[in-house]
Design an enzyme around this catalytic site. Structure first.
Site, PDB file in Angstrom:
ATOM      1  CE  LYS A  35     -26.222 -38.211 -35.470  1.00 33.33           C
ATOM      2  NZ  LYS A  35     -26.126 -37.311 -36.390  1.00 33.33           N
ATOM      3  CE1 TYR A 252      -1.121 -57.097 -21.399  1.00 35.40           C
ATOM      4  CE2 TYR A 252      -2.974 -55.516 -20.869  1.00 35.40           C
ATOM      5  CZ  TYR A 252      -2.465 -56.775 -21.136  1.00 35.40           C
ATOM      6  OH  TYR A 252      -3.189 -58.092 -21.107  1.00 35.40           O
TER       7      TYR A 252
HETATM    8  C1  LIG Z   1     -26.546 -35.957 -35.870  1.00 36.41           C
HETATM    9  C2  LIG Z   1     -27.174 -35.048 -36.388  1.00 36.41           C
HETATM   10  C3  LIG Z   1     -27.627 -34.134 -35.705  1.00 36.41           C
HETATM   11  C4  LIG Z   1     -27.529 -33.869 -34.175  1.00 36.41           C
HETATM   12  O1  LIG Z   1     -26.301 -33.052 -34.024  1.00 36.41           O
HETATM   13  P1  LIG Z   1     -25.536 -32.781 -32.460  1.00 36.41           P
HETATM   14  O2  LIG Z   1     -24.508 -31.909 -32.729  1.00 36.41           O
HETATM   15  O3  LIG Z   1     -25.353 -34.120 -31.755  1.00 36.41           O
HETATM   16  O4  LIG Z   1     -26.551 -31.952 -31.836  1.00 36.41           O
HETATM   17  C5  LIG Z   1     -28.429 -32.994 -36.288  1.00 36.41           C
HETATM   18  N1  LIG Z   1     -28.684 -33.233 -37.717  1.00 36.41           N
HETATM   19  C6  LIG Z   1     -28.129 -34.206 -38.244  1.00 36.41           C
HETATM   20  C7  LIG Z   1     -28.728 -34.250 -40.045  1.00 36.41           C
HETATM   21  C8  LIG Z   1     -27.399 -35.119 -37.665  1.00 36.41           C
HETATM   22  O5  LIG Z   1     -26.743 -36.116 -38.391  1.00 36.41           O
END
Ligand SMILES: *Cc1c(COP(=O)(O)O)cnc(C)c1O
Length: 355
Positions: A35, A252
């Protein structure tokens, strides 16, 4: 020459991290979570490199279709399910599996000759998404007897598997086991932290994200000790080296005032690229292979560094912001965040170079 900042992506490191993950997963399948554009690494690059993963997890149908367009044929899971009923048809056409978490998503399913394949998301203690775990069997019967869906799996998500106190996670593992033990169905619970720290949480399918990208899911254990390699190296160059005088204020707000005559380097990388604006003075930056401290405020396109310890540094010297030689987890901790956020925030204007 163009602006020297780039995110160099190592396919070899990604493949190594995947083998480490398989080692921890035992006989469970591995759903690689890609994702948010593969945690900022490029979902297509990640999915192509991990061609031997058993499936991929995404947050939206758009992300799923990007994978299908890139030729990915493995199962793709929509981890937040469907947002509108139109997506059910698209998902069925492309063989995407919706992970349904709410009543309103259930209501989108109507009886059909070819019911879509779905997984049910159960809440076992995170209290974010999902049905009460005790409703699992009932929902399955309801959907399957009405020919509204083929329920092929169930999942839940761990809230605290990265912590050293195991109690909350054990409660979740037990709740998930109990709610799903009757009925042959595929079960998935563990993220990166869960699959490393809790062998009993592997069930049939694990869902690693962050560990694939080479960062540690644990605050107290570094990635190298887990055998993980950084996939992304955010690298740039010095675009200016100034001989500043004692009393010169840099950047800055003039936050940093030179205590003595000193060389100050300017790196082409700033918060407009995804470098955290809250990185405090002293945050390490690798210049020509040596660690030097960040000084002054992070600007949109630049940061400034103290080069007193590295007199060899010149305009054009190579700079690493994080990655090989400088763990992203360390930079994240300095900036009060997690490597997940650093990776996701790398701006599209930063070219990704895969190797
Ligand atoms: C993002 C996600 C993961 C992965 O989690 P990590 O901590 O990056 O390993 C697994 N399951 C779901 C449902 C997620 O949304």
């Amino acid at each position: 020459m163009s602006r020297p900042l780039r995110a160099r992506l190592s396919a070899r490191a990604l493949a190594t991290n995947f083998s480490v993950t398989r080692g921890h997963a035992g006989s469970a399948q591995v759903m690689a979570v890609v994702k948010a554009n593969g945690y900022g690494h490029g979902a297509e690059f990640v999915a192509r490199t991990l061609h031997n993963a058993d499936g991929f997890g995404v947050a939206s149908i758009e992300e799923a279709l990007t994978l299908r367009e890139a030729g990915v044929r493995k199962p793709v899971y929509l981890l937040e399910g469907f947002f509108e009923s139109r997506e059910i048809t698209v998902a069925a056409r492309h063989g995407l599996i919706g992970v349904l978490h709410s009543e309103s998503q259930i209501e989108m399913l109507t009886a059909s000759d070819r019911p879509p394949q779905i997984w049910l998301k159960l809440d076992t203690g995170m209290h974010r998404l999902g049905f009460e775990a005790t409703r699992c069997a009932g929902l399955r019967t309801e959907l399957e007897s009405g020919a509204r869906a083929r329920v092929t799996g169930v999942m839940s998500h761990l809230a605290r598997a990265d912590e050293s106190d195991p109690r909350a996670t054990q409660v979740q593992i037990n709740a998930f086991s109990q709610a799903t033990e009757s009925g042959r169905i595929r079960r998935s619970l563990a993220n990166s932290a869960g699959l490393i720290a809790y062998p009993e949480a592997r069930f049939d399918c694990v869902r690693p994200g962050i560990m694939l990208y080479g960062s540690s899911p644990f605050a107290l254990r570094d990635a190298a000790s887990l055998g993980l390699l950084p996939v992304m190296t955010l690298e740039s160059e010095l675009i200016s080296v100034r001989a500043c005088r004692k009393g010169d204020a840099v950047g800055y707000g003039g936050d940093f005032v030179c205590p003595e005559p000193m060389p100050v380097g300017v790196v082409a990388c700033g918060y407009g690229d995804g470098y955290p604006r809250h990185a405090p003075p002293g945050t390490p930056v690798l210049v020509a292979g040596s660690r030097v401290p960040l000084i002054g405020r992070v600007s949109m396109d630049m940061i400034t560094v103290d080069l007193r310890s590295t007199p060899k540094a010149r305009v054009g010297s190579r700079v690493v912001l994080w990655g090989e030689g400088l763990p992203a987890d360390e930079i994240a901790a300095r900036a009060g965040t997690i490597a997940y956020e650093l990776f996701c925030n790398v701006n599209p204007r930063v070219p990704r170079v895969t190797m």
